[in-house]
Design an enzyme around this catalytic site. Structure first.
Site, PDB file in Angstrom:
ATOM      1  N   HIS A 137      55.051  55.839  69.192  1.00  0.00           N
ATOM      2  CA  HIS A 137      55.758  54.513  69.593  1.00  0.00           C
ATOM      3  C   HIS A 137      55.715  54.331  71.085  1.00  0.00           C
ATOM      4  CE1 HIS A 137      58.369  51.070  69.188  1.00  0.00           C
ATOM      5  NE2 HIS A 137      59.555  51.771  69.954  1.00  0.00           N
ATOM      6  N   ARG A 151      63.105  59.312  74.652  1.00  0.00           N
ATOM      7  CA  ARG A 151      63.795  58.127  75.125  1.00  0.00           C
ATOM      8  C   ARG A 151      64.554  57.834  74.083  1.00  0.00           C
ATOM      9  NH1 ARG A 151      62.925  52.939  74.119  1.00  0.00           N
ATOM     10  NH2 ARG A 151      61.199  53.282  73.206  1.00  0.00           N
ATOM     11  N   GLU A 206      65.056  50.370  64.919  1.00  0.00           N
ATOM     12  CA  GLU A 206      66.287  51.180  64.685  1.00  0.00           C
ATOM     13  C   GLU A 206      67.561  50.375  64.611  1.00  0.00           C
ATOM     14  OE1 GLU A 206      65.974  54.376  67.658  1.00  0.00           O
ATOM     15  OE2 GLU A 206      68.136  54.385  68.047  1.00  0.00           O
ATOM     16  N   GLN A 218      56.553  59.630  72.060  1.00  0.00           N
ATOM     17  CA  GLN A 218      57.737  59.472  71.125  1.00  0.00           C
ATOM     18  C   GLN A 218      57.099  59.127  69.650  1.00  0.00           C
ATOM     19  OE1 GLN A 218      60.850  56.282  71.626  1.00  0.00           O
ATOM     20  NE2 GLN A 218      62.066  58.148  71.464  1.00  0.00           N
ATOM     21  N   LEU A 265      56.425  48.564  63.308  1.00  0.00           N
ATOM     22  CA  LEU A 265      57.787  48.922  63.716  1.00  0.00           C
ATOM     23  C   LEU A 265      58.899  48.223  62.808  1.00  0.00           C
ATOM     24  CD1 LEU A 265      59.461  50.526  65.674  1.00  0.00           C
ATOM     25  CD2 LEU A 265      59.533  48.429  67.217  1.00  0.00           C
ATOM     26  N   PHE A 315      73.287  52.136  68.517  1.00  0.00           N
ATOM     27  CA  PHE A 315      71.759  52.391  68.468  1.00  0.00           C
ATOM     28  C   PHE A 315      71.703  54.084  68.502  1.00  0.00           C
ATOM     29  CE2 PHE A 315      67.438  50.860  69.501  1.00  0.00           C
ATOM     30  CZ  PHE A 315      67.634  49.387  68.834  1.00  0.00           C
ATOM     31  N   HIS A 349      58.316  56.993  66.366  1.00  0.00           N
ATOM     32  CA  HIS A 349      59.598  56.384  65.980  1.00  0.00           C
ATOM     33  C   HIS A 349      59.662  56.633  64.556  1.00  0.00           C
ATOM     34  CE1 HIS A 349      62.036  53.100  64.719  1.00  0.00           C
ATOM     35  NE2 HIS A 349      62.476  52.539  66.142  1.00  0.00           N
TER      36      HIS A 349
END
Lengths: 583, 256, 129
Positions: A354, A389, A246, A231, A243, A117, A233
């Site tokens: 996000h 994050r 990731e 955040q 979404l 990740f 994304h």
């Protein structure tokens, strides 16, 4: 007004709330838990998380690695005692979830599989294909049903915290299908109400993510911490904001601009090869990737689509078999919503709001400055996420701190007497009168949808990926005006049965206050750190701002912002390093 | 159809404080080729009638809130595109069938929640393994055996489509029975016999006549119809073996 | 401030609402014809046991135009029942081979193969004797 006496009150039945409820039930089955949610638990937004949850389990990894990745990812704004605790507990929590039946994806030998990740030095993200949040939520929800001490109030909307002698002693909610108010009193209250992505127009967040709990705590005098850190994304579908996990990059997907060029190498993430490589290129942290998109857009190198500017996320080289096994949901979503089969074509993507790193000021104990009040999940700012994050830390966070909150609340509930009804009832009646005035006697003129649209627009224009003093000042001014207009909000629906017009108005009230804390905290933080980037203050300023901002409510006036030091134990602030320099 | 500028939605309305029974109301909604039925409902709520009542959240077909009946078929409205209904007259939007209508497009799903809980949808074991001992080993093919049954989002389209649910409201129904099967098949679980007391009851799997409308409308390919037939077979085999082999039924049961 | 949930009534003609339901009801109805024809065969056995005269009476009764119509209709329903049943069998008995489920086609094809084989054996035996 009905009064329900219970031991522990939990508001929000997503991942954190369910985990907290189970923790109370396991700590002491004699304690009664009332779990209140404005939606049925399986609708909670934990359901939408895709990629997975981070926890050190493999022999090639260490807790120290996870700690360092998280601190660097946070741009040193995370509290290091909390992060150290978090990385220790995460594997235990994920294993516990495995024992409860979570269908984690497996290695050929039957052990739990992990995937790489963004911003993580070693692959450590547990996953259930690309519906990890869905499976975590349903596993927790189904497991929670075996504990008779957990009583749920599904589709009850909670409006206010109730206090007694400076302690949280309960909440005021109403049953949505009847409109009937109920006071739920307890010896401890836990808020697990999620984030507030819906203050922005373009977000991965579901309609329910309106920051109700943050606003409730804020109105009760609890500060909201680090609210300027929101955040983006880097990969959402244009148009809908859906979404695209990731995990798509974790499995090897690449991002290219209109020239087919892997542009991230121009922003400190390169060199491009060899690929895949941890903590480099597409596996950089989300803040950097979203910022790189903006830079490419400025240079005119993004792709024009019917939904506006995008870049391409290319998964074709992964092959159909791997895509079907690891990313079936992504394939389905792209096919349905942008008409792209990821096996044969790249997906158009762009950054999308996000996650709120900020939230109710909390700490390693899941406690808050208000005695009796605990919080966990996205609604809390512990802070393990700091200024940015890392992907897959939030699912682990809601488990770890959900459990901490539940156990702490259980301890407290065993040591304090039940609150008295009289004082709480008086507060509840005053709060209730406002809702009744809205539904029964509203003569307002301002439509909910109009104020909400204006709020979202000003947040996007002033509080986006890159910010300036001028833009933020404009947003603060607009928000102040919107709060004034909100006092004249109009509710057309006169029924008390499932009045979603009322729900949306109350949610809007919460969002306006939260938006104001975000914009003002951002205006006053004259540095750039993590997800908070100021074009007029492009450098990180550790001397001035290695601190958590704390927003305190001041009635109808904008909040007061002050600062709290960051807890640093073993990692001194340094430059964040990704790409070739990281390996 | 590229010159279409508006579409008409006929939405079922029911206000329990004013209406004796449901009625339809028409709304003219701007057409956008990317819009789903849910977007049209949101447009109505924001621009035409803020009292329109329905559930929704994720807008990505995973939270399960927005199931409705669109032109006679059960759909997640966040995945039902307006463009697929063009040229066939107004788009008719109704709440899910076989449930009491609370208001407009919102149905009462308390009954379903009780059914879900009744099948004990959690891992049942004689002995719990300590967390310190790590995870259970589960081979990919063991996971594969039940994985599709874990994908249920509780959207209730199957309950709306199932005539047996309509004829016998007590029938535990497709989603809950599929979930029971999911746990029965999980290599970590030992609770099959315990669940059979519920799934084998009069309101359990034998109430299913294999219409298989549930599997037809399921947006997540959970295959509840198959899960129920498999349980009929498994329950029958268990019944015979329990009677043939003394002590088997007790040995197979977990402690209460 | 009062709930009053409205419970719609299911109509007697619900199975005409959708072609899917109608096909299902035809399949249910087909069971009656399959059962009736099975009964007819059992009666034949019974008649056979009673002697040649009884059997000849049975055979001539079967040749009555009304009986022929019934047998034709029963055959159509039996075929419908068989074909629709074969189509759903893979759902009821999923088989894992190696790491993955067997796709439905081989299961369906195997059923047809077994059906054709059994029919061939019976017809062959009838012609032989």
């Amino acid at each position: 007004m009905d009064v329900l006496q219970t031991d522990v009150v939990i508001v929000g039945a997503g991942g954190a709330g369910l985990r907290a409820a189970i923790a109370v039930a396991e700590a002491d089955p004699a304690l009664s838990v009332t779990l209140i949610s404005k939606v049925y638990p399986m609708r909670s937004h934990t359901v939408a998380a895709e990629g997975g949850a981070a926890g050190v389990i493999k022999e090639n990894d260490s807790l120290e690695n996870h700690f360092n990745d998280t601190i660097g990812g946070s741009d040193w704004l995370a509290d290091q005692d909390a992060v150290e605790f978090f990385v220790e507990q995460a594997p235990k929590e994920l294993t516990r979830l495995e024992h409860w039946g979570c269908p984690w994806s497996r290695d050929p030998d039957g052990r739990v599989a992990v995937r790489p990740f963004g911003g993580m030095k070693i692959e450590r993200t547990w996953f259930a294909a690309d519906k990890s949040g869905f499976h975590i939520l349903h596993t927790l929800f189904q497991t929670s049903m075996k504990y008779p001490s957990i009583k749920r109030l599904d589709e009850y909307y909670t409006t206010d915290l109730l206090l007694e002698d400076g302690r949280a002693v309960g909440v005021l909610s109403h049953e949505m299908r009847s409109g009937k108010p109920v006071v739920v009193l307890g010896k401890a209250v836990i808020l697990c109400t999620g984030g507030a992505g819906r203050v922005f127009p373009f977000t991965t967040n579901g309609a329910i993510k309106t920051g109700d709990g943050m606003a409730m705590a804020y109105r009760a005098g609890v500060p909201l911490q680090d609210m300027e850190f929101v955040q983006y994304h880097p990969t959402g579908l244009p148009g809908t904001g859906i979404l695209i996990s990731e995990a798509a990059r974790g499995e090897g997907g690449i991002l290219v601009n209109k020239d087919g060029y892997r542009y991230l190498q121009d922003y400190g993430m390169g060199p491009a090869d060899p690929w895949p490589r941890k903590k480099a290129m597409e596996l950089g942290p989300r803040d950097r990737l979203s910022q790189s998109f903006w830079q490419e857009q400025q240079k005119g190198r993004t792709i024009q689509s019917k939904w506006g500017d995008v870049v391409h996320l290319d998964l074709r080289h992964l092959g159909e078999k791997k895509i079907n096994e690891r990313l079936p949901f992504i394939r389905d979503l792209a096919k349905s919503y942008v008409g792209v089969d990821v096996v044969t074509a790249p997906i158009p993507v762009r950054p999308v709001i996000h996650y709120t790193m900020g939230g109710i000021a909390s700490d390693i104990t899941a406690g808050t400055p208000l005695p009796g009040l605990f919080c966990a999940g996205e609604t809390a700012c512990v802070s393990i996420n700091g200024a940015n994050r890392l992907g897959s830390n939030s699912l682990a966070e809601l488990l770890v701190f959900g459990k901490v909150a539940g156990e702490a609340a259980a301890r407290l509930a065993r040591s304090v007497p039940a609150p008295s009804e009289a004082s709480a009832l008086a507060q509840a009646k005053a709060h209730r009168a406002r809702a009744e005035a809205l539904v029964d006697g509203s003569r307002g003129t301002e439509a909910v949808a109009t104020i909400r649209r204006d709020m979202m627009a000003t947040m996007e224009s002033g509080c986006g990926i890159y910010r300036t003093q001028e833009g933020l000042e404009q947003t603060c001014t607009t928000l102040r005006d919107l709060r004034r207009r909100y006092r004249d909000v109009k509710i057309s629906d006169r029924s008390w049965v499932f009045n979603t017009d009322l729900t949306q108005a109350l949610e809007l009230g919460a969002m306006l206050e939260i938006a104001e804390t975000m914009a003002l905290s951002a205006l006053l933080r004259t540095e750039s750190r993590g997800a908070h980037q100021r074009l007029d203050h492009p450098q990180r300023d550790d001397a001035g701002f290695l601190t958590h901002s704390m927003a305190w409510r001041q009635g109808d006036e904008p909040p007061r912002i002050d600062y709290k030091p960051v807890t640093i134990t073993k990692s001194q602030p340094a430059a964040r390093v990704y790409g070739g320099a990281a390996s | 159809m590229s010159n279409t500028t508006t579409v008409t939605l006929e939405v079922l309305r029911y206000d329990p404080e004013r209406d004796q029974e449901p009625r339809f109301q028409s709304f003219e909604v701007p057409y956008d080729e990317d819009w789903v039925v849910l977007d049209a409902l949101n447009w109505i709520k924001d621009n035409a009638d803020s009292s329109l009542t329905y559930r929704w959240s994720c807008h990505m077909a995973v939270c399960g809130s927005c199931g409705m009946v669109v032109n006679g078929e059960e759909k997640l409205t966040c995945k039902a595109f307006l463009r697929d209904y063009l040229g066939r007259g107004p788009i008719r939007v109704e709440p899910l069938r076989n449930f009491p209508i609370e208001r407009d497009l919102v149905v009462d799903m308390e009954g379903f929640m009780a059914k879900l809980e009744s099948v004990k949808p959690w891992i049942i074991r004689e002995e719990e393994k300590p967390v310190e001992d790590g995870e259970y080993i589960q081979l990919p093919k063991q996971l594969k055996r039940f994985k599709h049954h874990t994908l249920c989002i509780n959207c209730l389209l199957c309950y709306s489509a199932c005539p047996q649910v309509g004829l016998n409201p007590g029938f535990i129904g497709p989603a809950a029975l599929a979930l029971a099967h999911r746990y029965n098949l999980d290599s970590r679980d030992q609770g099959r016999h315990e669940r059979q007391e519920v799934t084998g009851s009069a309101d359990g799997v034998w109430e299913c006549t294999f219409v298989s409308a549930c599997s037809e409308v399921c947006p997540k390919h959970v295959e509840p119809g198959g899960a129920i037939q498999e349980q009929k077979i498994a329950n029958s085999v268990d019944w015979f073996l329990d009677h043939l082999i003394p002590g088997r039924s007790n040995a197979g049961r977990t402690k209460e | 401030m009062s709930r009053r949930p409205y419970t719609p009534k299911m109509t007697y003609g619900w199975w005409l609402d959708r072609p899917f339901y109608t096909r299902y009801m035809i399949r249910e109805l087909s069971s009656a014809f399959v059962t009736a024809y099975s009964g007819l065969l059992i009666i034949g056995l019974w008649r056979l046991a009673e002697g040649e005269a009884a059997w000849n009476g049975y055979v001539s009764a079967l040749s009555h135009p009304a009986a022929l119509v019934f047998q034709g209709v029963a055959l159509l329903f039996a075929l419908y029942h068989t074909v629709t049943w074969f189509a759903v069998t893979p759902r009821t008995t999923p088989v894992i081979v190696g790491e993955d489920f067997l796709p439905p086609q081989p299961v369906i094809i195997a059923q047809y193969a077994a059906w054709i084989f059994a029919s061939a054996v019976i017809i062959g035996a009838a012609l032989w004797f």
